[in-house]
Design a protein around this motif. Structure first.
Motif, PDB file in Angstrom:
ATOM      1  N   GLN A  63      52.625  56.511  58.581  1.00  0.00           N
ATOM      2  CA  GLN A  63      51.538  56.050  57.729  1.00  0.00           C
ATOM      3  C   GLN A  63      50.819  57.260  57.140  1.00  0.00           C
ATOM      4  O   GLN A  63      50.991  58.380  57.606  1.00  0.00           O
ATOM      5  N   GLU A  64      49.993  57.013  56.113  1.00  0.00           N
ATOM      6  CA  GLU A  64      49.221  58.090  55.513  1.00  0.00           C
ATOM      7  C   GLU A  64      47.752  57.907  55.862  1.00  0.00           C
ATOM      8  O   GLU A  64      47.133  56.905  55.478  1.00  0.00           O
ATOM      9  N   LEU A  65      47.186  58.847  56.600  1.00  0.00           N
ATOM     10  CA  LEU A  65      45.768  58.827  56.917  1.00  0.00           C
ATOM     11  C   LEU A  65      45.032  59.425  55.729  1.00  0.00           C
ATOM     12  O   LEU A  65      45.016  60.638  55.531  1.00  0.00           O
ATOM     13  N   VAL A  66      44.395  58.580  54.937  1.00  0.00           N
ATOM     14  CA  VAL A  66      43.817  59.033  53.673  1.00  0.00           C
ATOM     15  C   VAL A  66      42.411  59.595  53.836  1.00  0.00           C
ATOM     16  O   VAL A  66      41.915  60.298  52.941  1.00  0.00           O
ATOM     17  N   GLY A  67      41.740  59.312  54.948  1.00  0.00           N
ATOM     18  CA  GLY A  67      40.410  59.868  55.137  1.00  0.00           C
ATOM     19  C   GLY A  67      39.709  59.304  56.357  1.00  0.00           C
ATOM     20  O   GLY A  67      40.020  58.209  56.816  1.00  0.00           O
ATOM     21  N   VAL A  68      38.748  60.085  56.865  1.00  0.00           N
ATOM     22  CA  VAL A  68      37.912  59.678  57.993  1.00  0.00           C
ATOM     23  C   VAL A  68      36.463  59.949  57.608  1.00  0.00           C
ATOM     24  O   VAL A  68      36.129  61.052  57.158  1.00  0.00           O
ATOM     25  N   VAL A  69      35.610  58.956  57.756  1.00  0.00           N
ATOM     26  CA  VAL A  69      34.177  59.115  57.515  1.00  0.00           C
ATOM     27  C   VAL A  69      33.445  58.901  58.830  1.00  0.00           C
ATOM     28  O   VAL A  69      33.697  57.919  59.531  1.00  0.00           O
ATOM     29  N   ILE A  70      32.541  59.809  59.159  1.00  0.00           N
ATOM     30  CA  ILE A  70      31.770  59.726  60.394  1.00  0.00           C
ATOM     31  C   ILE A  70      30.292  59.592  60.039  1.00  0.00           C
ATOM     32  O   ILE A  70      29.746  60.411  59.288  1.00  0.00           O
ATOM     33  N   GLY A  71      29.655  58.563  60.552  1.00  0.00           N
ATOM     34  CA  GLY A  71      28.236  58.352  60.343  1.00  0.00           C
ATOM     35  C   GLY A  71      27.478  58.514  61.644  1.00  0.00           C
ATOM     36  O   GLY A  71      27.924  58.035  62.694  1.00  0.00           O
ATOM     37  N   VAL A  72      26.334  59.191  61.585  1.00  0.00           N
ATOM     38  CA  VAL A  72      25.557  59.458  62.787  1.00  0.00           C
ATOM     39  C   VAL A  72      24.443  58.421  62.926  1.00  0.00           C
ATOM     40  O   VAL A  72      23.645  58.215  62.001  1.00  0.00           O
ATOM     41  N   GLY A  73      24.425  57.767  64.073  1.00  0.00           N
ATOM     42  CA  GLY A  73      23.397  56.778  64.346  1.00  0.00           C
ATOM     43  C   GLY A  73      23.664  56.115  65.679  1.00  0.00           C
ATOM     44  O   GLY A  73      24.754  56.220  66.240  1.00  0.00           O
ATOM     45  N   ASN A  74      22.656  55.421  66.208  1.00  0.00           N
ATOM     46  CA  ASN A  74      22.794  54.749  67.490  1.00  0.00           C
ATOM     47  C   ASN A  74      22.435  53.275  67.356  1.00  0.00           C
ATOM     48  O   ASN A  74      23.226  52.402  67.666  1.00  0.00           O
ATOM     49  N   SER A  75      21.234  52.979  66.853  1.00  0.00           N
ATOM     50  CA  SER A  75      20.834  51.590  66.659  1.00  0.00           C
ATOM     51  C   SER A  75      21.629  50.966  65.527  1.00  0.00           C
ATOM     52  O   SER A  75      22.105  51.662  64.621  1.00  0.00           O
ATOM     53  N   ARG A  76      21.767  49.630  65.556  1.00  0.00           N
ATOM     54  CA  ARG A  76      22.529  48.937  64.529  1.00  0.00           C
ATOM     55  C   ARG A  76      21.939  49.224  63.141  1.00  0.00           C
ATOM     56  O   ARG A  76      20.746  49.069  62.915  1.00  0.00           O
ATOM     57  N   GLY A  77      22.789  49.668  62.239  1.00  0.00           N
ATOM     58  CA  GLY A  77      22.363  49.941  60.868  1.00  0.00           C
ATOM     59  C   GLY A  77      21.751  51.309  60.659  1.00  0.00           C
ATOM     60  O   GLY A  77      21.431  51.679  59.522  1.00  0.00           O
ATOM     61  N   GLU A  78      21.603  52.087  61.728  1.00  0.00           N
ATOM     62  CA  GLU A  78      20.916  53.363  61.611  1.00  0.00           C
ATOM     63  C   GLU A  78      21.703  54.396  60.809  1.00  0.00           C
ATOM     64  O   GLU A  78      21.117  55.351  60.285  1.00  0.00           O
ATOM     65  N   VAL A  79      22.999  54.213  60.676  1.00  0.00           N
ATOM     66  CA  VAL A  79      23.786  55.180  59.898  1.00  0.00           C
ATOM     67  C   VAL A  79      23.315  55.241  58.450  1.00  0.00           C
ATOM     68  O   VAL A  79      23.564  56.228  57.758  1.00  0.00           O
ATOM     69  N   ALA A  80      22.620  54.185  58.007  1.00  0.00           N
ATOM     70  CA  ALA A  80      22.088  54.203  56.633  1.00  0.00           C
ATOM     71  C   ALA A  80      21.059  55.314  56.460  1.00  0.00           C
ATOM     72  O   ALA A  80      20.791  55.748  55.330  1.00  0.00           O
ATOM     73  N   SER A  81      20.463  55.796  57.562  1.00  0.00           N
ATOM     74  CA  SER A  81      19.470  56.866  57.497  1.00  0.00           C
ATOM     75  C   SER A  81      20.092  58.252  57.620  1.00  0.00           C
ATOM     76  O   SER A  81      19.381  59.256  57.501  1.00  0.00           O
ATOM     77  N   ASP A  82      21.385  58.317  57.871  1.00  0.00           N
ATOM     78  CA  ASP A  82      22.073  59.604  57.995  1.00  0.00           C
ATOM     79  C   ASP A  82      22.010  60.327  56.648  1.00  0.00           C
ATOM     80  O   ASP A  82      22.513  59.818  55.637  1.00  0.00           O
TER      81      ASP A  82
END
Length: 207
Positions: free
Chosen positions: A137-156
């Motif tokens: 397969q082709e791994l086209v990309g990995v995105v990592i978001g930092v957060g703990n509480s639900r939805g907190e990655v929006a503040s990253d």
């Protein structure tokens, strides 16, 4: 983050189905010599076969989302991959269809993680690299978001939701250049006009 990646894929015109592993997977991989049925089918009683055969195998690409659990993927996602064995081994009646259907897919990964230290996710990213390599397969990309509480990655401040949406949008456009010594290839990664190539060469000389 998964929703953002799906949104991007849909904006690009792709049909997307979202599945939650908890709706399909209950049993863990066991000893196939003990639990495989007489006809070779997997004897674990849950909906995994429906997920694998009717959804995953039929898909052209996969967007995989997981939180970081103890520096790896979630247990249910690990079971999802573990149980490929039940369907790709020689004794399975699904071997040919599943093996063929798992290969040559594009795979994108989004990960939520409490730790901003990038070493925390290195092992998980490496595992996805090896899984996709093994399955051709082709791994086209990995995105990592930092957060703990639900939805907190929006503040990253790294804006992982935007990155995940872009990854979904470009799922079939991202160029993957993972060469081997015998891989046929030209001397360019990107298709360019001769004029543009010349301009780039001049820029390189200036540098």
């Amino acid at each position: 983050m998964a929703d953002a990646a799906v949104r991007g894929a849909r904006k690009a015109g792709h049909d997307v189905e979202t599945v939650h592993l908890s709706d399909y997977i209950e049993g863990m991989l066991g000893d196939c010599r003990q639990c495989r049925l007489a006809d070779g089918s997997c004897g674990i009683k849950d909906n995994y076969e429906d997920l694998l055969v009717n959804r995953v195998v039929e898909a052209d690409a996969l967007i995989i989302a997981t939180p970081l659990y103890w520096y790896g993927m979630s247990g249910r996602l690990k079971t999802f991959f573990d149980r490929f064995f039940c369907y790709t081994s020689n004794s399975s009646p699904h071997q040919d269809a599943v093996t063929k259907g798992l290969t040559n897919k594009r795979v994108a990964v989004v990960v939520s993680c409490e730790e901003s230290y990038r070493g925390a996710t290195v092992g998980l990213v490496t595992q996805f690299q090896e899984i996709t390599r093994y399955l051709h397969q082709e791994l086209v990309g990995v995105v990592i978001g930092v957060g703990n509480s639900r939805g907190e990655v929006a503040s990253d401040p790294g804006r992982p939701l935007d990155a995940a949406e872009d990854l979904g949008r470009r799922l079939f456009d991202i160029r993957v250049t993972d060469y081997r010594i015998d891989t046929p290839r030209s001397n360019r990664v990107w298709a360019t006009s001769p004029a543009a190539a010349g301009a780039h060469a001049d820029d390189a000389d200036d540098a």
